[in-house]
Design an enzyme around this catalytic site. Structure first.
Site, PDB file in Angstrom:
ATOM      1  N   LYS A  54      22.049 -25.925   7.754  1.00  0.00           N
ATOM      2  CA  LYS A  54      22.193 -27.228   7.097  1.00  0.00           C
ATOM      3  C   LYS A  54      22.428 -27.115   5.595  1.00  0.00           C
ATOM      4  O   LYS A  54      22.016 -27.983   4.828  1.00  0.00           O
ATOM      5  CB  LYS A  54      20.991 -28.128   7.387  1.00  0.00           C
ATOM      6  CG  LYS A  54      20.692 -28.329   8.863  1.00  0.00           C
ATOM      7  CD  LYS A  54      21.947 -28.652   9.686  1.00  0.00           C
ATOM      8  CE  LYS A  54      22.600 -29.951   9.263  1.00  0.00           C
ATOM      9  NZ  LYS A  54      23.919 -30.154   9.960  1.00  0.00           N
ATOM     10  N   CYS A  55      23.136 -26.057   5.208  1.00  0.00           N
ATOM     11  CA  CYS A  55      23.428 -25.860   3.785  1.00  0.00           C
ATOM     12  C   CYS A  55      24.925 -25.876   3.487  1.00  0.00           C
ATOM     13  O   CYS A  55      25.350 -25.469   2.408  1.00  0.00           O
ATOM     14  CB  CYS A  55      22.809 -24.551   3.295  1.00  0.00           C
ATOM     15  SG  CYS A  55      21.003 -24.594   3.205  1.00  0.00           S
ATOM     16  N   GLY A  56      25.739 -26.342   4.449  1.00  0.00           N
ATOM     17  CA  GLY A  56      27.175 -26.450   4.207  1.00  0.00           C
ATOM     18  C   GLY A  56      28.020 -25.561   5.096  1.00  0.00           C
ATOM     19  O   GLY A  56      29.174 -25.272   4.764  1.00  0.00           O
ATOM     20  N   ASN A  58      29.478 -25.947   8.267  1.00  0.00           N
ATOM     21  CA  ASN A  58      30.708 -26.511   8.834  1.00  0.00           C
ATOM     22  C   ASN A  58      31.700 -26.909   7.751  1.00  0.00           C
ATOM     23  O   ASN A  58      32.915 -26.819   7.938  1.00  0.00           O
ATOM     24  CB  ASN A  58      30.365 -27.713   9.716  1.00  0.00           C
ATOM     25  CG  ASN A  58      29.777 -27.295  11.047  1.00  0.00           C
ATOM     26  OD1 ASN A  58      30.491 -26.950  11.971  1.00  0.00           O
ATOM     27  ND2 ASN A  58      28.454 -27.290  11.134  1.00  0.00           N
ATOM     28  N   HIS A 106      24.171 -17.517  10.233  1.00  0.00           N
ATOM     29  CA  HIS A 106      22.934 -17.881   9.551  1.00  0.00           C
ATOM     30  C   HIS A 106      22.010 -16.661   9.423  1.00  0.00           C
ATOM     31  O   HIS A 106      20.851 -16.804   9.023  1.00  0.00           O
ATOM     32  CB  HIS A 106      22.182 -18.959  10.336  1.00  0.00           C
ATOM     33  CG  HIS A 106      22.906 -20.264  10.445  1.00  0.00           C
ATOM     34  ND1 HIS A 106      23.534 -20.867   9.377  1.00  0.00           N
ATOM     35  CD2 HIS A 106      23.078 -21.105  11.507  1.00  0.00           C
ATOM     36  CE1 HIS A 106      24.068 -22.023   9.777  1.00  0.00           C
ATOM     37  NE2 HIS A 106      23.804 -22.174  11.050  1.00  0.00           N
ATOM     38  N   SER A 136      17.725 -32.539   6.159  1.00  0.00           N
ATOM     39  CA  SER A 136      18.887 -32.447   7.032  1.00  0.00           C
ATOM     40  C   SER A 136      18.557 -31.643   8.286  1.00  0.00           C
ATOM     41  O   SER A 136      18.956 -32.007   9.402  1.00  0.00           O
ATOM     42  CB  SER A 136      20.055 -31.811   6.279  1.00  0.00           C
ATOM     43  OG  SER A 136      21.203 -31.733   7.099  1.00  0.00           O
ATOM     44  N   SER A 225      39.039 -31.796   3.618  1.00  0.00           N
ATOM     45  CA  SER A 225      37.678 -31.283   3.767  1.00  0.00           C
ATOM     46  C   SER A 225      36.626 -32.115   3.040  1.00  0.00           C
ATOM     47  O   SER A 225      35.530 -31.630   2.774  1.00  0.00           O
ATOM     48  CB  SER A 225      37.612 -29.820   3.298  1.00  0.00           C
ATOM     49  OG  SER A 225      38.050 -29.695   1.959  1.00  0.00           O
ATOM     50  N   PHE A 227      33.750 -34.975   3.100  1.00  0.00           N
ATOM     51  CA  PHE A 227      32.809 -35.321   4.167  1.00  0.00           C
ATOM     52  C   PHE A 227      33.355 -36.474   5.014  1.00  0.00           C
ATOM     53  O   PHE A 227      33.272 -36.455   6.242  1.00  0.00           O
ATOM     54  CB  PHE A 227      31.441 -35.693   3.581  1.00  0.00           C
ATOM     55  CG  PHE A 227      30.407 -35.998   4.631  1.00  0.00           C
ATOM     56  CD1 PHE A 227      29.697 -34.980   5.244  1.00  0.00           C
ATOM     57  CD2 PHE A 227      30.168 -37.303   5.027  1.00  0.00           C
ATOM     58  CE1 PHE A 227      28.765 -35.248   6.230  1.00  0.00           C
ATOM     59  CE2 PHE A 227      29.233 -37.589   6.015  1.00  0.00           C
ATOM     60  CZ  PHE A 227      28.533 -36.551   6.615  1.00  0.00           C
TER      61      PHE A 227
END
Length: 291
Positions: A54-56, A58, A106, A136, A225, A227
């Site tokens: 959850k740090c970017g 995707n 990850h 998140s 790209s 959001f």
């Protein structure tokens, strides 16, 4: 993302399993896959994106694929990209893929296949302030069919602080990479800087990978790209789980859940582990994490 989508109707929850002291989702990862991964052959021209959940992840995957599409007409393929997901035979599939391969993970620095280090493959590390990351992650975990469900925010927060979540401690993860960010093959960007000035960060990525994108190409990548654009297109890229992967994408959403006491607890954790480090400075904690 097909691997995740296939599991959306599976119940009851399967408990996570531990490998080398870190928890992983048992529906996506296996000991056999991890053992096979240890002998994975990296290439010098691989594009490896590393993030804590959850740090970017995707977002950065989309950016690199869009850049390579503009240069090589190389289409975005989400399946097989997370190094540690899937069955052991996936590595034979990846072996057959043409360069440059966009890969993501990850995994901690210590658990990345050694050939990435030996070949000095260029690695893109994306950081996010821990308060937004944990909020998140809480929403993601509770709505993701392959991750554990927590009955309350308070319980998830305690698990996050102690590192008892899938992929382990945020702080240990950052410290592992901290030791190597001056090795010459790692570019560190932050989620917050990307939100504040995406074109500038896209230029850094282009320069780091020697892609030599024109200003017009940078602008096109930016448009594809954002959001908003990724969320609108998430049905095509992530199927029925699109809204799960693209919830808000905001900076400062942590204030919707944190109590003052929890804020102080995480402040103390950051102070103990990351204050005074180069990655801690990159995160700009005082700016983004003051209650």
């Amino acid at each position: 993302m097909k691997t995740v989508e296939k599991t959306k109707d599976k119940t009851p929850e399967q408990p996570p399993f531990a490998y080398k002291g870190i928890l992983y989702p048992s529906l996506l990862c296996s000991e056999a896959t991890f053992q096979a991964l240890e002998s994975f052959e990296a290439r010098e021209d691989d594009v490896l994106i590393v993030t804590y959940p959850k740090c970017g992840t995707n977002w950065s995957i989309k950016i690199l694929h869009q850049m390579l599409f503009d240069i090589h007409n190389k289409k975005l393929t989400l399946e097989q990209m997370m190094l540690e997901f899937g069955k052991p035979e996936k590595y034979e599939f990846l072996k057959q893929q043409p360069s440059p391969r966009v890969l993501s993970s990850h995994l901690t620095y210590e658990n990345i296949p050694k050939t990435f280090i030996e070949k000095k493959t260029k690695i893109l590390l994306i950081l996010r302030n821990p308060k937004d990351a944990v909020v998140s992650y809480y929403h993601f975990s509770n709505n993701n069919p392959v991750l554990p469900t927590f009955s309350s925010w308070d319980l998830f927060f305690k698990a996050f602080l102690s590192g008892d979540v899938i992929y382990g401690s945020y702080f240990n993860y950052a410290l592992g990479w901290e030791k190597h960010i001056d090795d010459g093959n790692i570019l560190v960007l932050t989620f917050e800087d990307m939100k504040a000035d995406l074109p500038a960060e896209l230029r850094k990525i282009s320069d780091f990978y020697s892609l030599n994108l024109t200003n017009e190409q940078i602008q096109k990548v930016e448009e594809k790209s954002t959001f908003k654009s990724m969320k609108e297109n998430s049905g095509n890229t992530h199927g029925n789980l699109g809204n799960l992967f693209f919830r808000k994408g905001e900076v400062g959403d942590w204030k919707s859940l944190f109590t003052e006491e929890q804020s102080k607890e995480l402040d103390a954790k950051f102070e103990k582990y990351l204050a005074g480090t180069k990655l801690g400075e990159k995160i700009n904690y005082p700016k983004y994490c003051t209650f």
